[in-house]
Scaffold this active site. Structure first.
Site, PDB file in Angstrom:
ATOM      1  N   ASP A  85     -20.569  56.667   2.257  1.00  8.19           N
ATOM      2  CA  ASP A  85     -19.934  56.267   3.155  1.00  8.19           C
ATOM      3  C   ASP A  85     -20.321  56.270   4.463  1.00  8.19           C
ATOM      4  O   ASP A  85     -19.955  55.235   5.469  1.00  8.19           O
ATOM      5  CB  ASP A  85     -18.502  57.377   3.044  1.00  8.19           C
ATOM      6  N   ASP A  88     -22.221  61.187   5.494  1.00  3.11           N
ATOM      7  CA  ASP A  88     -22.125  62.104   4.193  1.00  3.11           C
ATOM      8  C   ASP A  88     -22.730  61.303   2.763  1.00  3.11           C
ATOM      9  O   ASP A  88     -23.174  60.138   3.004  1.00  3.11           O
ATOM     10  CB  ASP A  88     -20.950  62.709   4.195  1.00  3.11           C
ATOM     11  N   TYR A 236      -9.554  59.748   4.295  1.00  7.19           N
ATOM     12  CA  TYR A 236      -9.104  58.409   4.530  1.00  7.19           C
ATOM     13  C   TYR A 236      -7.825  58.119   3.921  1.00  7.19           C
ATOM     14  O   TYR A 236      -7.552  57.499   3.167  1.00  7.19           O
ATOM     15  CB  TYR A 236     -10.105  57.527   3.646  1.00  7.19           C
ATOM     16  N   GLU A 445     -21.744  59.734  14.635  1.00  5.38           N
ATOM     17  CA  GLU A 445     -21.750  59.273  13.369  1.00  5.38           C
ATOM     18  C   GLU A 445     -21.680  57.863  12.981  1.00  5.38           C
ATOM     19  O   GLU A 445     -21.339  57.120  13.989  1.00  5.38           O
ATOM     20  CB  GLU A 445     -20.434  59.871  12.446  1.00  5.38           C
TER      21      GLU A 445
END
Ligand SMILES: *[C@@H]1O[C@H](CO)[C@@H](O)[C@H](O)[C@H]1NC(C)=O
Length: 466
Positions: A85, A88, A236, A445
């Protein structure tokens, strides 16, 4: 050949090898003020670095290897493949399906941009790795595996994906444990992808389309959120509800099939869920209402959609917060991907005749913020002074056998590996504050959904300008 002839040849060879390593193989194209085509090439390379499972022979990311090849074994299935994703290693189905829909939308609508950048085949391959994985996740009639890996267990690990040993449980939705948002988003992604493959591989396109129809049925029959069935709520959560995904899924099925019943279904959701009155101004993995406005406007059957879409775009440009330097600031999580989601939506509005110059200019300022207008780029490996500390486990690890642990997240050294094309989160306030700090995952990220809006906006900008 004599040495004096060989030396310059060797020098040129070594120089080009160096240049190759320097830009990941995405050579500059000379576009200015920013090389959008080179950025699109790198944006595709980012997806290669995110590959899970067995890596095909054409893998260009030499610091990645096979990983998570046993996904699905806990339920007796082969769920190997797809993409990790973000920084990670969980395979989250909800943002993946959204990313597929957005990537396919960009490749379908702005194929000229991909062509100019020499990225058509890479764009298709990026999407196909996701849809091949989704086909494996379709484990029975109205059964969809929507996650491999557990967010909490996964997040206790910092290291290389090739070496991880934590348990990676598989989670599904079906008629007993449904999830309308995940099912309808998957329908949207599959239907959008089917349009991409219709011209080159009709049987694959039709396979995706049949799967999409079944997913929309599952969504329509069980209107509840997938987080009741899959433990994704801390990562999510479908905050906006499943309503927007139902509308969006039906729109994509109409676009892919031309069957009026899907249009009617989309219109039915639009009316019964009162989607016209949604006041949120955003477009990202959770909320696709603006995508519904854009598609319904494009279908052209009722001018009320055009009016609502125009109002949305006005409100976007005039009633939202912007950073001092001009980035629309929806919130402090991945601020640039929020801006680029809206940039892409604005270009769709412009192309449908809604304030074309103003909306295109908005999109241009947003993409330029990402690629360089602040004096540096927010895209790893691209442009001037790009981020070198992306919050990404695999990129932060030295080559084995060196150990890799949370020490590598916290170290001040740059990432040993350049994750080319990864768009980072961006500023966390309206003063444009941003640090190239690996520990600050809000700022640095990278993620599948970030690069989806980034790629599609780049393709649109290239189509319009070059
Ligand atoms: C990097 O970010 C972390 C997390 O936000 C913060 O604690 C740390 O102070 C930052 N480092 C620097 C050098 O500012």
């Amino acid at each position: 050949m004599r040495a004096w002839i060989l030396a310059p040849v060797l020098a040129i060879f070594l120089f080009s090898l160096g240049a190759y390593a320097q830009n990941g193989g995405c050579s500059s194209t000379g576009q200015s003020p920013y090389d959008y085509s080179q950025a699109l090439c790198m944006a595709m390379l980012f997806y290669e670095a995110q590959r899970s499972g067995y890596l095909p022979a054409d893998n260009r990311v030499d610091w990645r290897g096979d990983s998570a090849t046993g996904d699905g074994s806990d339920v007796g299935l082969d769920l190997e493949g797809g993409y990790y994703d973000a920084g990670d290693f969980v395979k989250f189905g909800f943002p993946l399906a959204y990313s597929v829909a957005v990537l396919a939308w960009g490749l379908d609508e702005y194929s000229g941009g991909y062509r100019t950048a020499g990225q058509t085949a890479y764009g298709r391959a990026t999407i196909k790795r996701a849809t091949d994985y989704l086909l494996k996740c379709h484990a029975g009639s109205k059964v969809l595996y929507g996650q491999c890996g557990d967010g909490d267990i996964d997040h206790e690990y910092w290291g290389r994906p090739e070496e991880m040993t934590m348990s990676r449980p598989s989670y599904k939705i079906d008629e007993q444990n449904p999830g309308a948002d995940l099912a309808a988003e998957t329908a949207a992604g599959l239907a959008a992808a089917s349009i991409v493959f219709q011209g080159t591989d009709a049987s694959y396109a039709n396979q995706l389309l049949d799967f999409a129809k079944e997913m929309l049925e599952l969504a329509d029959e069980h209107q509840t959120s997938y987080v009741n069935s899959i433990p994704a709520g801390d990562f999510y959560n479908s905050w906006s509800g499943f309503q927007d995904e139902l509308g969006w899924g039906a729109c994509w099925l109409y676009k892919a099939t031309g069957e009026q019943s899907y249009y009617n279904q989309a219109e039915g959701y639009y009316n019964s869920f009162n989607m016209a009155n949604d006041q949120e101004v955003n477009f990202y993995w959770d909320d696709k209402t603006a995508g519904v406005y854009a598609l319904m406007t494009e279908f052209g059957q009722d001018s009320k959609y055009n009016d609502r879409f125009a109002q949305f775009l006005d409100s976007m440009r005039t009633s939202q917060r912007f950073t001092n330097a001009g980035l629309i600031f929806i919130n402090d999580w991945g601020s640039i991907r929020h801006a680029l989601g809206l940039a892409f939506i604005a270009i769709r509005g412009a192309d449908l005749g809604i304030n074309p110059a103003t909306n295109r200019n908005f999109a241009q300022t947003q993409i330029d913020y990402a690629v360089g207008s602040q004096g540096h780029s927010f895209v790893v490996g691209f442009g001037t002074n790009p981020p070198t500390h992306a919050h990404h486990r695999a990129a932060s690890c030295e080559d084995p056998p060196a150990p890799c642990s949370y020490d590598d997240m916290n170290k001040v050294d740059p990432n040993p590996h350049v994750i080319y094309g990864g768009l980072v989160g961006g500023p966390t306030d309206t003063n444009d504050n941003w640090q190239d700090n690996r520990s600050n995952w809000q700022m640095t990220e990278v993620g599948l959904d970030y690069n989806a809006v980034f790629s599609s906006t780049l393709a649109a900008i290239i189509t319009l300008n070059y």
